[in-house]
Scaffold this motif. Structure first.
Motif, PDB file in Angstrom:
ATOM      1  N   THR A  45       0.830  -1.205   0.000  1.00 48.71           N
ATOM      2  CA  THR A  45       0.000   0.000   0.000  1.00 48.71           C
ATOM      3  C   THR A  45       0.864   1.256   0.000  1.00 48.71           C
ATOM      4  OG1 THR A  45      -1.714  -1.202   1.176  1.00 48.71           O
ATOM      5  CG2 THR A  45      -1.865   1.199   1.212  1.00 48.71           C
ATOM      6  N   GLY A  46       0.558   2.162  -0.894  1.00 52.08           N
ATOM      7  CA  GLY A  46       1.294   3.418  -1.007  1.00 52.08           C
ATOM      8  C   GLY A  46       2.512   3.318  -1.902  1.00 52.08           C
ATOM      9  N   PHE A  47       2.937   2.109  -2.227  1.00 53.13           N
ATOM     10  CA  PHE A  47       4.116   1.930  -3.085  1.00 53.13           C
ATOM     11  C   PHE A  47       3.722   1.352  -4.432  1.00 53.13           C
ATOM     12  CE2 PHE A  47       7.815  -0.589  -4.551  1.00 53.13           C
ATOM     13  CZ  PHE A  47       8.693   0.454  -4.754  1.00 53.13           C
ATOM     14  N   GLY A  48       3.114   0.154  -4.429  1.00 53.58           N
ATOM     15  CA  GLY A  48       2.719  -0.444  -5.692  1.00 53.58           C
ATOM     16  C   GLY A  48       2.406  -1.916  -5.574  1.00 53.58           C
ATOM     17  N   THR A  49       2.124  -2.523  -6.719  1.00 51.32           N
ATOM     18  CA  THR A  49       1.739  -3.924  -6.782  1.00 51.32           C
ATOM     19  C   THR A  49       2.590  -4.659  -7.804  1.00 51.32           C
ATOM     20  OG1 THR A  49      -0.536  -3.343  -6.214  1.00 51.32           O
ATOM     21  CG2 THR A  49      -0.199  -5.497  -7.225  1.00 51.32           C
ATOM     22  N   SER A  81       2.662   1.174 -10.051  1.00 53.19           N
ATOM     23  CA  SER A  81       2.926   2.031  -8.893  1.00 53.19           C
ATOM     24  C   SER A  81       1.629   2.448  -8.229  1.00 53.19           C
ATOM     25  CB  SER A  81       3.751   3.255  -9.299  1.00 53.19           C
ATOM     26  OG  SER A  81       3.111   3.972 -10.321  1.00 53.19           O
ATOM     27  N   GLY A  82       1.686   2.572  -6.911  1.00 53.22           N
ATOM     28  CA  GLY A  82       0.532   2.979  -6.115  1.00 53.22           C
ATOM     29  C   GLY A  82       0.312   4.475  -6.181  1.00 53.22           C
ATOM     30  N   LYS A  83      -0.855   4.899  -5.741  1.00 47.61           N
ATOM     31  CA  LYS A  83      -1.238   6.314  -5.798  1.00 47.61           C
ATOM     32  C   LYS A  83      -0.234   7.198  -5.061  1.00 47.61           C
ATOM     33  CE  LYS A  83      -4.924   9.508  -4.594  1.00 47.61           C
ATOM     34  NZ  LYS A  83      -6.189   9.689  -3.908  1.00 47.61           N
ATOM     35  N   GLY A  84       0.145   6.814  -3.844  1.00 43.97           N
ATOM     36  CA  GLY A  84       1.082   7.624  -3.062  1.00 43.97           C
ATOM     37  C   GLY A  84       2.439   7.748  -3.734  1.00 43.97           C
ATOM     38  N   PHE A  85       2.909   6.661  -4.331  1.00 47.54           N
ATOM     39  CA  PHE A  85       4.203   6.669  -5.019  1.00 47.54           C
ATOM     40  C   PHE A  85       4.132   7.545  -6.267  1.00 47.54           C
ATOM     41  CE2 PHE A  85       7.577   4.029  -7.354  1.00 47.54           C
ATOM     42  CZ  PHE A  85       8.614   4.749  -6.797  1.00 47.54           C
TER      43      PHE A  85
END
Length: 95
Positions: A45-49, A81-85
């Motif tokens: 979460t916050g980084f990516g998948t 990439s996640g939203k925060g990243f």
């Protein structure tokens, strides 16, 4: 940044020895690999998948000769990439 550099940053950030930093990084990477081999995705979460994707067989071209070739089916890892990243990368402070 390479694997040793990342191990050093883990060791510094966690206030542990470089050897333990390497162990931590290796455990994280091995767990990501194992999950992907089982067909699972790994979401941070916050980084990516990280997700396993299947590439179907397809026609391709030999770039040297232009000859048509058959490309075999394969598996690859996709990183989203996640939203925060994404926000961090596109902020004015990221440079």
């Amino acid at each position: 940044m390479n694997k040793l550099d990342l191990s050093q940053q883990i060791a510094i950030g966690a206030d542990i020895s470089l050897e333990k930093g390497e162990v931590v990084l290796n455990v994280i990477l091995k767990n990501i690999e194992n999950a992907l081999l089982k067909g699972e995705s790994v979401q941070i979460t916050g980084f990516g998948t990280f997700a396993l994707v299947h590439r179907a067989a397809r026609q391709g071209r030999n770039p040297k000769t232009g000859e048509a070739i058959q490309i075999e089916p394969s598996h690859a890892v996709k990183f989203s990439s996640g939203k925060g990243f994404k926000e961090l990368l596109n902020s004015d402070d990221s440079n």
